[in-house]
Design a protein around this motif. Sequence first.
Motif, PDB file in Angstrom:
ATOM      1  N   GLY A  99      86.351  91.843  14.712  1.00  0.00           N
ATOM      2  CA  GLY A  99      86.012  93.196  15.139  1.00  0.00           C
ATOM      3  C   GLY A  99      87.196  94.027  15.591  1.00  0.00           C
ATOM      4  N   GLU A 100      88.388  93.475  15.596  1.00  0.00           N
ATOM      5  CA  GLU A 100      89.562  94.191  16.069  1.00  0.00           C
ATOM      6  C   GLU A 100      90.264  94.899  14.934  1.00  0.00           C
ATOM      7  OE1 GLU A 100      91.907  91.137  17.837  1.00  0.00           O
ATOM      8  OE2 GLU A 100      91.003  91.421  19.803  1.00  0.00           O
ATOM      9  N   ARG A 101      90.924  96.005  15.276  1.00  0.00           N
ATOM     10  CA  ARG A 101      91.748  96.744  14.310  1.00  0.00           C
ATOM     11  C   ARG A 101      93.182  96.706  14.788  1.00  0.00           C
ATOM     12  NH1 ARG A 101      89.326 102.512  12.975  1.00  0.00           N
ATOM     13  NH2 ARG A 101      91.527 102.848  13.232  1.00  0.00           N
ATOM     14  N   SER A 102      94.075  96.621  13.862  1.00  0.00           N
ATOM     15  CA  SER A 102      95.484  96.635  14.247  1.00  0.00           C
ATOM     16  C   SER A 102      95.890  98.059  14.612  1.00  0.00           C
ATOM     17  CB  SER A 102      96.351  96.126  13.099  1.00  0.00           C
ATOM     18  OG  SER A 102      96.333  97.050  12.034  1.00  0.00           O
ATOM     19  N   VAL A 103      97.010  98.202  15.277  1.00  0.00           N
ATOM     20  CA  VAL A 103      97.528  99.520  15.641  1.00  0.00           C
ATOM     21  C   VAL A 103      97.793 100.340  14.382  1.00  0.00           C
ATOM     22  CG1 VAL A 103      99.434 100.733  16.743  1.00  0.00           C
ATOM     23  CG2 VAL A 103      98.501  98.664  17.778  1.00  0.00           C
ATOM     24  N   ALA A 104      98.291  99.714  13.355  1.00  0.00           N
ATOM     25  CA  ALA A 104      98.579 100.416  12.101  1.00  0.00           C
ATOM     26  C   ALA A 104      97.308 100.945  11.466  1.00  0.00           C
ATOM     27  CB  ALA A 104      99.308  99.497  11.133  1.00  0.00           C
ATOM     28  N   ALA A 105      96.195 100.247  11.622  1.00  0.00           N
ATOM     29  CA  ALA A 105      94.937 100.700  11.022  1.00  0.00           C
ATOM     30  C   ALA A 105      94.419 101.958  11.714  1.00  0.00           C
ATOM     31  CB  ALA A 105      93.893  99.603  11.093  1.00  0.00           C
ATOM     32  N   GLY A 106      94.745 102.139  12.968  1.00  0.00           N
ATOM     33  CA  GLY A 106      94.281 103.310  13.695  1.00  0.00           C
ATOM     34  C   GLY A 106      95.185 104.514  13.565  1.00  0.00           C
ATOM     35  N   SER A 107      96.352 104.351  13.000  1.00  0.00           N
ATOM     36  CA  SER A 107      97.278 105.469  12.858  1.00  0.00           C
ATOM     37  C   SER A 107      97.242 105.986  11.428  1.00  0.00           C
ATOM     38  CB  SER A 107      98.703 105.029  13.225  1.00  0.00           C
ATOM     39  OG  SER A 107      99.125 104.043  12.313  1.00  0.00           O
ATOM     40  N   HIS A 108      97.789 107.165  11.244  1.00  0.00           N
ATOM     41  CA  HIS A 108      97.843 107.762   9.915  1.00  0.00           C
ATOM     42  C   HIS A 108      98.928 107.054   9.114  1.00  0.00           C
ATOM     43  CE1 HIS A 108      95.088 110.831  11.161  1.00  0.00           C
ATOM     44  NE2 HIS A 108      95.839 111.064  12.216  1.00  0.00           N
ATOM     45  N   SER A 109      98.551 106.604   7.936  1.00  0.00           N
ATOM     46  CA  SER A 109      99.488 105.792   7.165  1.00  0.00           C
ATOM     47  C   SER A 109     100.531 106.638   6.446  1.00  0.00           C
ATOM     48  CB  SER A 109      98.730 104.929   6.158  1.00  0.00           C
ATOM     49  OG  SER A 109      97.977 105.756   5.290  1.00  0.00           O
ATOM     50  N   THR A 110     100.255 107.908   6.249  1.00  0.00           N
ATOM     51  CA  THR A 110     101.220 108.755   5.558  1.00  0.00           C
ATOM     52  C   THR A 110     101.437 110.034   6.336  1.00  0.00           C
ATOM     53  OG1 THR A 110      99.559 109.942   4.274  1.00  0.00           O
ATOM     54  CG2 THR A 110     100.403 107.888   3.314  1.00  0.00           C
TER      55      THR A 110
END
Length: 87
Positions: free
Chosen positions: A7-18
């Motif tokens: 159920g966890e999301r990484s920090v990168a998944a919550g930020s804008h990738s581009t």
Amino acid sequence: MALSLPGERSVAAGSHSTIFGAFFAWVAQVKAARQRRTALKGLMGLDANRLQDLGIDRGDIADAMVARNGRTPGMVLSAARARNARA
């Protein structure tokens, strides 16, 4: 290597990738803020009797225009309506 729970999301998944994603998110925020300001200015154009029918006054609208600390203009106006309904 770090393990994450299902159920966890990484920090990168919550930020804008581009940079494009970040730009479009910023544009959406600006557009939403403009719509809120336009709606609040429209409320300021109403006469005192109509505002009283809505349960707010011009001071409440002014407070909503400068809402801070996680409070939205809608939250400020809802609280004002509740407070004025009790009075």
